[in-house]
Design a protein around this motif. Structure first.
Motif, PDB file in Angstrom:
ATOM      1  N   GLU A   1       0.845  -1.190   0.000  1.00 41.26           N
ATOM      2  CA  GLU A   1       0.000   0.000   0.000  1.00 41.26           C
ATOM      3  C   GLU A   1       0.882   1.242   0.000  1.00 41.26           C
ATOM      4  O   GLU A   1       1.876   1.302   0.720  1.00 41.26           O
ATOM      5  CB  GLU A   1      -0.917   0.026   1.235  1.00 41.26           C
ATOM      6  N   LEU A   2       0.516   2.225  -0.817  1.00 43.79           N
ATOM      7  CA  LEU A   2       1.254   3.482  -0.886  1.00 43.79           C
ATOM      8  C   LEU A   2       0.431   4.597  -0.276  1.00 43.79           C
ATOM      9  O   LEU A   2      -0.770   4.691  -0.521  1.00 43.79           O
ATOM     10  CB  LEU A   2       1.592   3.834  -2.338  1.00 43.79           C
ATOM     11  N   GLN A   3       1.089   5.434   0.516  1.00 43.19           N
ATOM     12  CA  GLN A   3       0.455   6.624   1.078  1.00 43.19           C
ATOM     13  C   GLN A   3       1.343   7.823   0.765  1.00 43.19           C
ATOM     14  O   GLN A   3       2.529   7.818   1.100  1.00 43.19           O
ATOM     15  CB  GLN A   3       0.296   6.488   2.606  1.00 43.19           C
ATOM     16  N   LEU A   4       0.790   8.839   0.102  1.00 36.63           N
ATOM     17  CA  LEU A   4       1.560  10.033  -0.184  1.00 36.63           C
ATOM     18  C   LEU A   4       1.850  10.782   1.110  1.00 36.63           C
ATOM     19  O   LEU A   4       1.016  10.823   2.014  1.00 36.63           O
ATOM     20  CB  LEU A   4       0.811  10.942  -1.164  1.00 36.63           C
ATOM     21  N   VAL A   5       3.035  11.367   1.186  1.00 36.20           N
ATOM     22  CA  VAL A   5       3.474  12.062   2.403  1.00 36.20           C
ATOM     23  C   VAL A   5       3.949  13.467   2.035  1.00 36.20           C
ATOM     24  O   VAL A   5       4.766  13.632   1.129  1.00 36.20           O
ATOM     25  CB  VAL A   5       4.637  11.303   3.090  1.00 36.20           C
TER      26      VAL A   5
ATOM     27  N   GLU B   1      11.077  12.349   1.931  1.00 32.89           N
ATOM     28  CA  GLU B   1      10.034  11.328   1.964  1.00 32.89           C
ATOM     29  C   GLU B   1       8.810  11.844   1.212  1.00 32.89           C
ATOM     30  O   GLU B   1       8.237  12.875   1.561  1.00 32.89           O
ATOM     31  CB  GLU B   1       9.652  10.979   3.398  1.00 32.89           C
ATOM     32  N   ALA B   2       8.428  11.135   0.166  1.00 33.15           N
ATOM     33  CA  ALA B   2       7.291  11.538  -0.661  1.00 33.15           C
ATOM     34  C   ALA B   2       6.109  10.578  -0.501  1.00 33.15           C
ATOM     35  O   ALA B   2       4.967  10.950  -0.779  1.00 33.15           O
ATOM     36  CB  ALA B   2       7.702  11.605  -2.121  1.00 33.15           C
ATOM     37  N   TYR B   3       6.400   9.367  -0.086  1.00 33.39           N
ATOM     38  CA  TYR B   3       5.342   8.388   0.143  1.00 33.39           C
ATOM     39  C   TYR B   3       5.884   7.247   0.998  1.00 33.39           C
ATOM     40  O   TYR B   3       7.095   7.074   1.126  1.00 33.39           O
ATOM     41  CB  TYR B   3       4.786   7.839  -1.175  1.00 33.39           C
ATOM     42  N   THR B   4       4.993   6.527   1.600  1.00 34.82           N
ATOM     43  CA  THR B   4       5.378   5.356   2.382  1.00 34.82           C
ATOM     44  C   THR B   4       4.909   4.097   1.660  1.00 34.82           C
ATOM     45  O   THR B   4       3.888   4.109   0.970  1.00 34.82           O
ATOM     46  CB  THR B   4       4.762   5.376   3.796  1.00 34.82           C
ATOM     47  N   SER B   5       5.667   3.047   1.811  1.00 37.66           N
ATOM     48  CA  SER B   5       5.301   1.732   1.270  1.00 37.66           C
ATOM     49  C   SER B   5       5.122   0.794   2.449  1.00 37.66           C
ATOM     50  O   SER B   5       6.057   0.597   3.227  1.00 37.66           O
ATOM     51  CB  SER B   5       6.403   1.196   0.353  1.00 37.66           C
TER      52      SER B   5
END
Length: 259
Positions: free
Chosen positions: A41-45, A158-162
């Motif tokens: 799952e990707l979440q933009l940060v 940090e641009a997104y989390t995996s």
């Protein structure tokens, strides 16, 4: 091009759901049945570093995007339309998403890996040049370390989390389908798509893990988008079909040629 098709075989897509539909479309066009079960799952940060880069982009000679998520996250905080810096991207899909924001890359490596990009930068003077690198902090260190060896000053943002999906029930269901021979082909498009799946099964269904791994090794056709993902599969002795060019389309073509 191949004239073969999937002959109604079930093909599992493990990439994030927002990046799965284009792959599912290719599978359907080749008479396959796509089954989307994201193991990532990707979440933009909107990190402080990302905002700083966006607000001070003129300080950077280059900005490098290694995934579509990095592009999308950057444009969440970048208030202008055109990026004044030179732009490098890894991968066709990253380029396509960048173009959706009306920007065009200056550099795309032939080999869609961090190593391939570093090879492309070999002939470019990066001494004391500032480079912005928006990405997930869980990514390999190969790229920033290689750029620093070329003399560049690299700002990682940090641009997104995996992460592993919060709801793991579909991953458990996938394991049961694989053990019961209900899956023909499974595809992996990043190291974490492999690692997350194996970790969930090991933690939640330890007693079935060996049977699951044995099926992947012997009875399921496994597709890997490239050598970085392939190396993770090799660590678990899982053989995989891998394309010469590291794109989803090429991986599908390689699978069609080998089934």
């Amino acid at each position: 091009m191949t004239t073969k098709d999937f002959n109604n075989k079930t093909v599992v897509i493990t990439r994030p759901v927002e990046r799965s539909e284009s792959m599912a479309k290719i599978i359907r066009e080749n008479n396959g049945i796509p089954l989307i079960i994201p193991t990532l799952e990707l979440q933009l940060v909107k990190s402080e570093e990302l905002i700083y880069i966006a607000e001070n982009i003129k300080e950077y000679e280059w900005i490098i995007f290694t995934s579509p998520a990095g592009v999308k996250s950057f444009f969440e905080v970048f208030t202008e339309s055109k990026i004044p810096s030179k732009i490098a991207v890894i991968g066709v899909k990253t380029e396509e998403v960048l173009q959706e924001y009306n920007n065009t890359p200056d550099l795309i490596p032939e080999n869609f890996t961090a190593e391939g990009l570093l090879e492309s930068f070999k002939s470019i003077n990066l001494e004391d040049k500032n480079i912005a690198l928006p990405r997930t902090l869980s990514a390999r260190k190969v790229l920033p370390e290689g750029l620093e060896e070329y003399g560049a000053n690299v700002t990682i943002a940090e641009a997104y989390t995996s992460s592993t999906p919060q709801d793991t029930s579909k991953l458990i269901d996938l394991m049961e389908k694989i053990i019961n021979n209900e899956i023909d082909i499974i595809t992996f498009t990043s190291p974490l798509t492999v690692t997350n799946l194996l970790n969930v099964i090991k933690q939640e269904r330890k007693e079935q893990y060996d049977a699951f791994i044995n099926q992947l090794r012997t009875n399921i056709i496994v597709g890997s988008i490239g050598p970085i993902t392939g190396n993770v599969l090799k660590q678990h002795n899982i053989p995989a079909i891998e394309p010469k060019r590291y794109t989803v389309k090429d991986m599908i073509d390689a699978l069609l040629q080998n089934i």
